[in-house]
Design an enzyme around this catalytic site. Structure first.
Site, short mmCIF file in Angstrom:
data_model
loop_
_atom_site.label_atom_id
_atom_site.label_comp_id
_atom_site.label_asym_id
_atom_site.label_seq_id
_atom_site.Cartn_x
_atom_site.Cartn_y
_atom_site.Cartn_z
N HIS A 1 39.63 -11.56 137.00
CA HIS A 1 38.39 -12.17 137.51
C HIS A 1 37.79 -11.18 138.52
O HIS A 1 37.92 -11.33 139.73
CB HIS A 1 38.67 -13.51 138.17
CG HIS A 1 37.45 -14.11 138.81
ND1 HIS A 1 36.33 -14.44 138.10
CD2 HIS A 1 37.18 -14.42 140.11
CE1 HIS A 1 35.42 -14.94 138.93
NE2 HIS A 1 35.92 -14.93 140.15
N ASP B 1 33.69 -17.44 134.60
CA ASP B 1 33.15 -16.31 133.84
C ASP B 1 32.82 -16.73 132.41
O ASP B 1 31.80 -16.33 131.85
CB ASP B 1 34.16 -15.16 133.85
CG ASP B 1 34.60 -14.80 135.25
OD1 ASP B 1 33.74 -14.41 136.05
OD2 ASP B 1 35.79 -14.94 135.55
#
Length: 334
Positions: free
Chosen positions: A185, A157
């Site tokens: 996540h 990410d």
């Protein structure tokens, strides 16, 4: 002496991209020999034998031995590091609680095996989703290994966020630093650009100084956040498959920095909270961290405004709910 490394889910797409990087020395050092153990389920053993053949055919000087197995006790025996890539994927119509229950079984067994066989200073990176909660389950079942030796992957990410900012500013990706991923996540994560900088030689310039357009500032609070949160789904929609190549690359970045250090850079890692920034202790939560001598330190003292607080608490709530569901599944297994 060789570093012994285990990769689980080793017949899958992420592992197929990850294995060569580890074997070539991109993670543990350009002169560091490695022994690699590859773990997967019994039906995948024929595939893994083919992967082993390819690893041999790479003719790499650092790769001393390859061990293929479907037994976690063999896979984790005396390992220094582990990439836990294999996990139960979410199938159509599967509720999140069912996904968590399936993964509890996998990561409970792997935690037990790590407890029995791995070195006590092993570094365990959980990649398989839901990564934060899977890491927490695994750690809970490896009681003699410090929780500080478990982390989960949010570097993917961070890399996505860093790359999107670099593209917007038309600067090289490595010059963009200190982008933060807070939380889970998942689509609730908070990609935080407020402390991001661009390095121009010795100068470190805030990204909103590089681009002073109010539209850019608005983008950072809206479309940028949504784009990073939904990037995985966008890749699946375009490719028909999940983000294997970029996930493998991020796993390399994460473990390399854990092993070799970050110097003055901040990186995002899912680690256990001790109450930093008001996040409940015991949650596996992504923070900005630095690493030195394999020790992870959360960057503290950052200003948390109301906008950030709301988003950080939202992703923490999701993690608390996941943890409760996982704990319930663990209790039912007893």
């Amino acid at each position: 002496m060789a570093v012994k490394v285990c990769i689980t889910g080793a017949a899958g797409q992420i592992a197929y991209s990850l294995i060569p990087s580890v074997a070539k020395g991109e993670v543990f050092g350009a002169k560091q020999p490695v022994i690699m153990t590859l773990l997967d389920i019994p039906p995948m053993m024929k595939v893994l034998e083919g992967v082993k053949m390819e690893m041999v055919d790479l003719a790499l000087p650092l790769l001393q031995e390859v061990i293929v197995t479907d037994d976690p006790l063999v896979a984790f025996d005396n390992v220094d590091a582990a990439f836990l890539v294999g996990a139960m994927p979410r199938k159509e119509g599967m509720e999140r609680k069912d996904l968590l229950a399936a993964n509890v079984k996998i990561f409970q067994a792997q935690g037990d095996a790590l407890e029995k066989k791995a070195k006590k200073d092993v570094k365990v990176l959980v990649v398989g989703n839901p990564a934060n909660t899977n890491a927490a389950i695994c750690s809970k079942n490896a009681k003699s290994i410090s929780p500080a030796n478990f982390s989960c992957l949010t570097r993917l990410d961070q890399n996505r966020a860093q790359a999107q900012i670099a593209e917007k500013l038309k600067v090289p990706v490595p010059t963009v630093k200190n982008v933060i991923i807070w939380g889970n996540h998942s689509s609730t994560q908070f990609p935080d650009s407020r402390f991001a900088i661009v390095e121009k030689g010795a100068e470190k310039v805030p990204i909103t100084t590089v681009n002073k357009d109010p539209a850019f500032a608005e983008y950072l609070k809206t479309d940028f956040i949504k784009s990073v949160q939904q990037r995985g789904a966008s890749v699946i929609k375009a490719r028909g498959l999940s983000s294997a190549m970029s996930a493998a690359n991020a796993s390399v970045d994460h473990m390399r920095d854990w092993w070799q250090g970050t110097k003055d850079r901040w990186v995002s890692m899912g680690v256990f909270s001790n109450g930093e920034y008001g996040i409940p202790a015991g949650l596996m939560y992504s923070f900005p961290v630095t690493v030195a001598n394999k020790k992870v330190t959360i960057v503290e003292g950052l200003d948390i405004n109301d906008f950030a607080r709301e988003k950080m608490d939202l992703t923490a709530k999701e993690l608390k709910d996941e943890k409760a569901m996982a704990d319930s599944a663990l209790e039912q297994k007893k």
